[in-house]
Design a protein around this motif. Structure first.
Motif, PDB file in Angstrom:
ATOM      1  N   VAL A  79       0.835  -1.207   0.000  1.00 51.84           N
ATOM      2  CA  VAL A  79       0.000   0.000   0.000  1.00 51.84           C
ATOM      3  C   VAL A  79       0.868   1.255   0.000  1.00 51.84           C
ATOM      4  O   VAL A  79       0.616   2.215  -0.756  1.00 51.84           O
ATOM      5  CB  VAL A  79      -0.947  -0.009   1.218  1.00 51.84           C
ATOM      6  CG1 VAL A  79      -1.709   1.305   1.315  1.00 51.84           C
ATOM      7  CG2 VAL A  79      -1.931  -1.172   1.122  1.00 51.84           C
ATOM      8  N   TRP A 131      -6.384   4.332  -3.430  1.00 50.83           N
ATOM      9  CA  TRP A 131      -6.729   3.457  -2.314  1.00 50.83           C
ATOM     10  C   TRP A 131      -7.266   2.102  -2.787  1.00 50.83           C
ATOM     11  O   TRP A 131      -6.716   1.064  -2.381  1.00 50.83           O
ATOM     12  CB  TRP A 131      -7.746   4.146  -1.398  1.00 50.83           C
ATOM     13  CG  TRP A 131      -7.124   4.957  -0.319  1.00 50.83           C
ATOM     14  CD1 TRP A 131      -7.133   6.321  -0.182  1.00 50.83           C
ATOM     15  CD2 TRP A 131      -6.360   4.467   0.790  1.00 50.83           C
ATOM     16  NE1 TRP A 131      -6.427   6.707   0.919  1.00 50.83           N
ATOM     17  CE2 TRP A 131      -5.948   5.595   1.551  1.00 50.83           C
ATOM     18  CE3 TRP A 131      -5.976   3.201   1.211  1.00 50.83           C
ATOM     19  CZ2 TRP A 131      -5.187   5.478   2.700  1.00 50.83           C
ATOM     20  CZ3 TRP A 131      -5.212   3.080   2.368  1.00 50.83           C
ATOM     21  CH2 TRP A 131      -4.822   4.202   3.095  1.00 50.83           C
ATOM     22  N   SER A 147      -4.349   0.143  -4.471  1.00 54.30           N
ATOM     23  CA  SER A 147      -3.335  -0.411  -3.566  1.00 54.30           C
ATOM     24  C   SER A 147      -3.890  -1.596  -2.771  1.00 54.30           C
ATOM     25  O   SER A 147      -3.187  -2.591  -2.567  1.00 54.30           O
ATOM     26  CB  SER A 147      -2.848   0.681  -2.615  1.00 54.30           C
ATOM     27  OG  SER A 147      -3.915   1.177  -1.830  1.00 54.30           O
ATOM     28  N   LEU A 148      -5.154  -1.507  -2.322  1.00 51.50           N
ATOM     29  CA  LEU A 148      -5.757  -2.630  -1.597  1.00 51.50           C
ATOM     30  C   LEU A 148      -5.904  -3.845  -2.508  1.00 51.50           C
ATOM     31  O   LEU A 148      -5.702  -4.996  -2.079  1.00 51.50           O
ATOM     32  CB  LEU A 148      -7.118  -2.216  -1.044  1.00 51.50           C
ATOM     33  CG  LEU A 148      -7.095  -1.104   0.017  1.00 51.50           C
ATOM     34  CD1 LEU A 148      -8.511  -0.741   0.437  1.00 51.50           C
ATOM     35  CD2 LEU A 148      -6.280  -1.525   1.231  1.00 51.50           C
TER      36      LEU A 148
END
Length: 439
Positions: A328, A377, A380-381
């Motif tokens: 992340v 977000w 990256s997750l």
């Protein structure tokens, strides 16, 4: 995809490019099975069998080399030095003004940066080749093998130099083969070589799962892995193609008697803007503590035992948490250095472009930064979850991470390169079969 390849083989010049690329790939895989002079190949095979295909700390590099690393072949270093050099140059472009200026010069600047990448690849190949030969001579490459310290019988300076020079020449040849595919083949040469190296290990990994399985003679586990792999491919294709399109309007301008502008376009912001680089960075960073313990020779110390317990096993909670958090972090880090909202906003303002409802200049840069952070977000997750799939497979199949091919870095590279190659073939087909308005 299959239709695009079938149509390409029916086009004479594209067929020549495809056959040329296939020929280069055959040479590339042939070099991955030619041992380096001075290596006892029988002992190497014995150690590989005892290790069960598990490369330990060198598993990731072995995957990128198509299994050539642990076999100590002339292509043992694979394409990894070039990947590392490319990433380093890309990061230095943000830090060093000279490289940033070269990047803005267009084709001439790109050619100069490519030349720097070649020089850095050569230096890294010498460094990594020396480290690999020293590791093989000391027996650290296969620590649990009985004949691990007999892989290189002759450990003289001359023999060591010959081995390092051979591996370095192999890396330079891989770089040349990749450029040949880019210039005379279907393009995207280095990525295709990386695709080939990873895909070469799939049949052996799938067969190892079948042999170690217990459901219907192993065919049950085999079918489950294929189903999971197809589901992951669909997920990766869906996310890799997903993008946030930011609309851009260009004002109409009068220059002399001519009118310019007045068009509408968009800025495509991908959900996974960082690609596979955060996974590579996170994996490489987590290898460092284990390598320090391995080469320190002080494995009985408290800190060394803690690292060996918590940071070397892929299924340990601390390892998993650090791996996920590093992915992340590097996803945001790479996006921050590769996409500059202020530069994009300045270019839009210079050419009369604006985002509807957003003022030009600083408000546009703030809006782009806001959208980029929000969309990074989920990207990256997604990368973190994909990278943790092999760990779940280890717990389910009770095997090694190398025996599960559909996960982490491998599936991201396979799908990404496959999509890019198909797009290039389709674009070349459109150029050759465009009928225009009149038939």
């Amino acid at each position: 995809m299959l239709t695009a390849f079938a149509r390409a083989f029916k086009t004479p010049d594209l067929r020549k490019k495809l056959l040329f690329t296939l020929g280069i790939l055959v040479l590339f895989r042939l070099g991955a099975h030619i041992p380096v002079p001075g290596v006892d190949y029988q002992n190497v095979n014995q150690c590989i069998k005892e290790a069960g295909g598990n490369g330990g700390l060198f598993g990731m590099i072995n995957m990128f080399s198509g299994g050539a690393l642990l076999q100590l072949t002339i292509f043992a270093l694979g394409i990894m030095p070039y990947i590392t050099a490319s990433i380093i140059l890309q990061l230095l472009t943000v830090v060093i003004p000279r490289l940033e200026a070269l990047k803005k010069e267009g084709q001439a600047g790109t050619a100069k940066i490519t030349q720097y990448t070649r020089y850095l690849t050569l230096a890294l190949a010498i460094l990594q080749g020396t480290g690999l030969v020293a590791t093989a001579q000391s027996g650290t490459l296969f620590r649990t093998c009985q004949v691990g310290n007999q892989i290189v019988p002759d450990q003289s300076i001359f023999r060591t130099a010959v081995m390092v020079i051979t591996m370095t020449a192999g890396t330079v040849m891989i770089m040349w083969l990749g450029e040949l595919i880019t210039d005379r083949g279907i393009g995207n040469g280095m990525s295709i070589l990386m695709f080939t190296s990873i895909a070469a290990g799939f049949p052996g990994s799938l067969w190892a799962i079948k042999k170690s399985g217990k459901i219907i003679g192993g065919w049950g586990e085999f079918a489950i892995v294929i189903a999971v792999g197809l589901a992951m491919v669909c997920l990766v294709v869906f996310v890799e193609q997903a993008q946030r399109r930011i609309p851009v309007q260009y004002a109409k301008r009068m220059i002399g008697r001519r009118s310019y502008g007045g068009t509408s376009t968009y800025i495509p912001v991908k959900v996974n803007q960082a690609g596979v680089i955060p996974v590579i960075f996170a994996s490489s960073l987590l290898y460092i503590p284990a390598l320090v313990v391995q080469f320190s020779g002080n494995s009985t110390a408290g800190w060394a035992q803690w690292i060996s317990t918590n940071l070397t096993k892929g299924d340990h909670p601390i390892y998993l948490a650090l791996y996920f958090l590093l992915i992340v972090f590097f996803a945001f880090f790479y996006v921050a250095i590769s996409f500059n909202p202020e530069e994009v906003a300045d270019n839009m303002k210079k050419y009369g472009g604006f985002i509807p409802g957003i003022r030009a200049g600083r408000p546009t840069a703030e809006y782009l930064s806001y959208v980029l952070n929000r969309i990074t977000w989920p990207g990256s997750l997604y990368l973190g979850l994909i990278a943790l799939v092999p760990t779940v497979a280890i717990a389910f199949f009770q095997g090694s991470q190398n025996n599960f091919p559909f996960g982490g870095t491998s599936i991201l590279i396979i799908v990404g390169v496959g999509l890019e190659t198909v797009k290039q073939i389709e674009s070349q087909l459109q150029q050759r079969n465009y009928e225009g308005f009149l038939r």
